[in-house]
Motif scaffolding. Structure first.
Motif, PDB file in Angstrom:
ATOM      1  N   ILE A  40      49.926  65.198  39.339  1.00 50.17           N
ATOM      2  CA  ILE A  40      50.035  63.740  39.311  1.00 50.17           C
ATOM      3  C   ILE A  40      48.661  63.125  39.076  1.00 50.17           C
ATOM      4  O   ILE A  40      47.629  63.757  39.291  1.00 50.17           O
ATOM      5  CB  ILE A  40      50.653  63.180  40.606  1.00 50.17           C
ATOM      6  N   ASP A  41      48.675  61.865  38.640  1.00 51.11           N
ATOM      7  CA  ASP A  41      47.445  61.107  38.429  1.00 51.11           C
ATOM      8  C   ASP A  41      47.147  60.189  39.613  1.00 51.11           C
ATOM      9  O   ASP A  41      45.993  59.929  39.933  1.00 51.11           O
ATOM     10  CB  ASP A  41      47.557  60.254  37.165  1.00 51.11           C
ATOM     11  N   SER A  42      48.200  59.680  40.223  1.00 49.57           N
ATOM     12  CA  SER A  42      48.069  58.774  41.361  1.00 49.57           C
ATOM     13  C   SER A  42      49.332  58.892  42.197  1.00 49.57           C
ATOM     14  O   SER A  42      50.325  59.471  41.765  1.00 49.57           O
ATOM     15  CB  SER A  42      47.854  57.329  40.888  1.00 49.57           C
ATOM     16  N   VAL A  43      49.275  58.341  43.402  1.00 52.82           N
ATOM     17  CA  VAL A  43      50.429  58.396  44.293  1.00 52.82           C
ATOM     18  C   VAL A  43      50.528  57.073  45.046  1.00 52.82           C
ATOM     19  O   VAL A  43      49.522  56.494  45.439  1.00 52.82           O
ATOM     20  CB  VAL A  43      50.323  59.588  45.285  1.00 52.82           C
ATOM     21  N   LEU A  44      51.752  56.591  45.200  1.00 53.09           N
ATOM     22  CA  LEU A  44      52.023  55.406  46.007  1.00 53.09           C
ATOM     23  C   LEU A  44      52.623  55.904  47.312  1.00 53.09           C
ATOM     24  O   LEU A  44      53.694  56.517  47.313  1.00 53.09           O
ATOM     25  CB  LEU A  44      53.000  54.470  45.290  1.00 53.09           C
ATOM     26  N   ILE A  45      51.916  55.679  48.404  1.00 50.86           N
ATOM     27  CA  ILE A  45      52.337  56.184  49.712  1.00 50.86           C
ATOM     28  C   ILE A  45      52.969  55.049  50.510  1.00 50.86           C
ATOM     29  O   ILE A  45      52.340  54.005  50.710  1.00 50.86           O
ATOM     30  CB  ILE A  45      51.147  56.782  50.476  1.00 50.86           C
ATOM     31  N   TRP A  46      54.200  55.261  50.978  1.00 55.59           N
ATOM     32  CA  TRP A  46      54.954  54.258  51.733  1.00 55.59           C
ATOM     33  C   TRP A  46      54.914  54.589  53.225  1.00 55.59           C
ATOM     34  O   TRP A  46      55.704  55.395  53.684  1.00 55.59           O
ATOM     35  CB  TRP A  46      56.416  54.228  51.275  1.00 55.59           C
ATOM     36  N   PRO A  47      54.036  53.947  54.003  1.00 57.21           N
ATOM     37  CA  PRO A  47      54.046  54.193  55.442  1.00 57.21           C
ATOM     38  C   PRO A  47      55.011  53.286  56.201  1.00 57.21           C
ATOM     39  O   PRO A  47      55.213  53.471  57.390  1.00 57.21           O
ATOM     40  CB  PRO A  47      52.608  53.894  55.850  1.00 57.21           C
ATOM     41  N   VAL A  48      55.601  52.325  55.512  1.00 57.56           N
ATOM     42  CA  VAL A  48      56.416  51.334  56.216  1.00 57.56           C
ATOM     43  C   VAL A  48      57.914  51.618  56.176  1.00 57.56           C
ATOM     44  O   VAL A  48      58.618  51.340  57.140  1.00 57.56           O
ATOM     45  CB  VAL A  48      56.140  49.911  55.704  1.00 57.56           C
ATOM     46  N   ASP A  84      50.440  47.518  61.326  1.00 55.50           N
ATOM     47  CA  ASP A  84      50.643  48.349  62.509  1.00 55.50           C
ATOM     48  C   ASP A  84      51.122  49.737  62.091  1.00 55.50           C
ATOM     49  O   ASP A  84      50.723  50.744  62.678  1.00 55.50           O
ATOM     50  CB  ASP A  84      51.689  47.728  63.447  1.00 55.50           C
ATOM     51  N   CYS A  85      51.981  49.794  61.070  1.00 56.45           N
ATOM     52  CA  CYS A  85      52.487  51.087  60.598  1.00 56.45           C
ATOM     53  C   CYS A  85      51.347  51.966  60.071  1.00 56.45           C
ATOM     54  O   CYS A  85      51.350  53.177  60.267  1.00 56.45           O
ATOM     55  CB  CYS A  85      53.557  50.893  59.527  1.00 56.45           C
ATOM     56  N   PHE A  86      50.362  51.370  59.416  1.00 53.81           N
ATOM     57  CA  PHE A  86      49.190  52.126  58.972  1.00 53.81           C
ATOM     58  C   PHE A  86      48.412  52.646  60.173  1.00 53.81           C
ATOM     59  O   PHE A  86      48.029  53.807  60.226  1.00 53.81           O
ATOM     60  CB  PHE A  86      48.253  51.268  58.111  1.00 53.81           C
ATOM     61  N   ARG A  87      48.178  51.750  61.146  1.00 49.20           N
ATOM     62  CA  ARG A  87      47.406  52.151  62.323  1.00 49.20           C
ATOM     63  C   ARG A  87      48.119  53.234  63.124  1.00 49.20           C
ATOM     64  O   ARG A  87      47.478  54.029  63.795  1.00 49.20           O
ATOM     65  CB  ARG A  87      47.131  50.931  63.203  1.00 49.20           C
ATOM     66  N   ASP A  88      49.442  53.252  63.053  1.00 48.95           N
ATOM     67  CA  ASP A  88      50.225  54.230  63.810  1.00 48.95           C
ATOM     68  C   ASP A  88      50.401  55.564  63.092  1.00 48.95           C
ATOM     69  O   ASP A  88      50.979  56.494  63.649  1.00 48.95           O
ATOM     70  CB  ASP A  88      51.610  53.658  64.144  1.00 48.95           C
ATOM     71  N   MET A  89      49.910  55.665  61.884  1.00 44.07           N
ATOM     72  CA  MET A  89      50.000  56.948  61.181  1.00 44.07           C
ATOM     73  C   MET A  89      49.124  57.970  61.906  1.00 44.07           C
ATOM     74  O   MET A  89      48.163  57.599  62.584  1.00 44.07           O
ATOM     75  CB  MET A  89      49.562  56.799  59.722  1.00 44.07           C
ATOM     76  N   LEU A  94      47.556  54.630  46.173  1.00 45.14           N
ATOM     77  CA  LEU A  94      47.950  53.230  46.300  1.00 45.14           C
ATOM     78  C   LEU A  94      48.854  53.090  47.517  1.00 45.14           C
ATOM     79  O   LEU A  94      49.625  54.002  47.837  1.00 45.14           O
ATOM     80  CB  LEU A  94      48.713  52.776  45.052  1.00 45.14           C
ATOM     81  N   PHE A  95      48.733  51.948  48.176  1.00 40.12           N
ATOM     82  CA  PHE A  95      49.608  51.615  49.296  1.00 40.12           C
ATOM     83  C   PHE A  95      50.273  50.278  48.982  1.00 40.12           C
ATOM     84  O   PHE A  95      49.619  49.386  48.446  1.00 40.12           O
ATOM     85  CB  PHE A  95      48.820  51.463  50.600  1.00 40.12           C
ATOM     86  N   PRO A  96      51.537  50.123  49.333  1.00 43.29           N
ATOM     87  CA  PRO A  96      52.182  48.832  49.108  1.00 43.29           C
ATOM     88  C   PRO A  96      51.686  47.810  50.129  1.00 43.29           C
ATOM     89  O   PRO A  96      51.505  48.130  51.294  1.00 43.29           O
ATOM     90  CB  PRO A  96      53.666  49.138  49.316  1.00 43.29           C
ATOM     91  N   ILE A  97      51.428  46.630  49.668  1.00 41.28           N
ATOM     92  CA  ILE A  97      51.068  45.526  50.549  1.00 41.28           C
ATOM     93  C   ILE A  97      52.135  44.459  50.339  1.00 41.28           C
ATOM     94  O   ILE A  97      52.293  43.936  49.248  1.00 41.28           O
ATOM     95  CB  ILE A  97      49.673  44.958  50.224  1.00 41.28           C
ATOM     96  N   MET A  98      52.873  44.189  51.393  1.00 39.03           N
ATOM     97  CA  MET A  98      53.995  43.256  51.281  1.00 39.03           C
ATOM     98  C   MET A  98      53.581  41.906  51.842  1.00 39.03           C
ATOM     99  O   MET A  98      53.722  41.641  53.029  1.00 39.03           O
ATOM    100  CB  MET A  98      55.197  43.830  52.018  1.00 39.03           C
ATOM    101  N   LEU A  99      53.053  41.070  50.968  1.00 41.70           N
ATOM    102  CA  LEU A  99      52.564  39.769  51.411  1.00 41.70           C
ATOM    103  C   LEU A  99      53.678  38.853  51.895  1.00 41.70           C
ATOM    104  O   LEU A  99      53.404  37.851  52.543  1.00 41.70           O
ATOM    105  CB  LEU A  99      51.787  39.103  50.272  1.00 41.70           C
TER     106      LEU A  99
END
Length: 142
Positions: A62-70, A83-88, A110-115
């Motif tokens: 792969i070239d990049s990865v989108l990681i979903w912690p939420v 909080d989900c990031f901090r709890d990883m 990349l991480f999703p940021i849900m504004l």
């Protein structure tokens, strides 16, 4: 091209030097943090090399990865996306090391940021003036 003039189209954002890598990032899976190739709960450790070795074997890497912690966790309690990031596992320091491990293999993260999220979480809500430079996981790939 006439329609671009009428729209006032400006492609300057696509020409930003720090984003030029996106033009050659063709393989980008979206990965859940619970992926057993990515994290070994028995050892309590991120296994980035195992994850990337598996993807290399299955379809050439792969070239990049989108990681979903939420997902699927967001909304089942009062934690917000941050909080989900901090709890990883390992907290922010562990996530930073995991990102560095991906970077060592030449993979962008990349991480999703849900504004749009309204969850208040344990800490005050993020400012609407979000900037990747203020995000605690921001780190350019060397």
């Amino acid at each position: 091209m006439e329609y671009r003039k009428r729209l006032g189209y400006d492609d300057a954002e696509y020409k930003r030097p720090e984003l030029l890598w996106t033009g050659s990032s063709f393989m980008q899976p979206q990965m859940m943090v619970e992926d057993r190739y990515f994290y070994d709960p028995a050892v309590g450790k991120y296994t980035v090399d195992r994850y990337l070795d598996d993807l290399e074997q299955r379809y050439g890497g792969i070239d990049s990865v989108l990681i979903w912690p939420v997902y699927p966790n967001i909304g089942i309690d009062n934690r917000n996306q941050f909080d989900c990031f901090r709890d990883m596992p390992g907290g922010i320091a562990g996530v930073r090391q995991m990102v560095a491990d991906f970077h060592k293999r030449g993979v962008r993260v990349l991480f999703p940021i849900m504004l749009w999220t309204r969850a208040r979480g344990r800490r005050a809500r993020m400012s609407t003036k979000f900037s990747p430079r203020t995000w605690p996981l921001s780190a350019p790939m060397a």
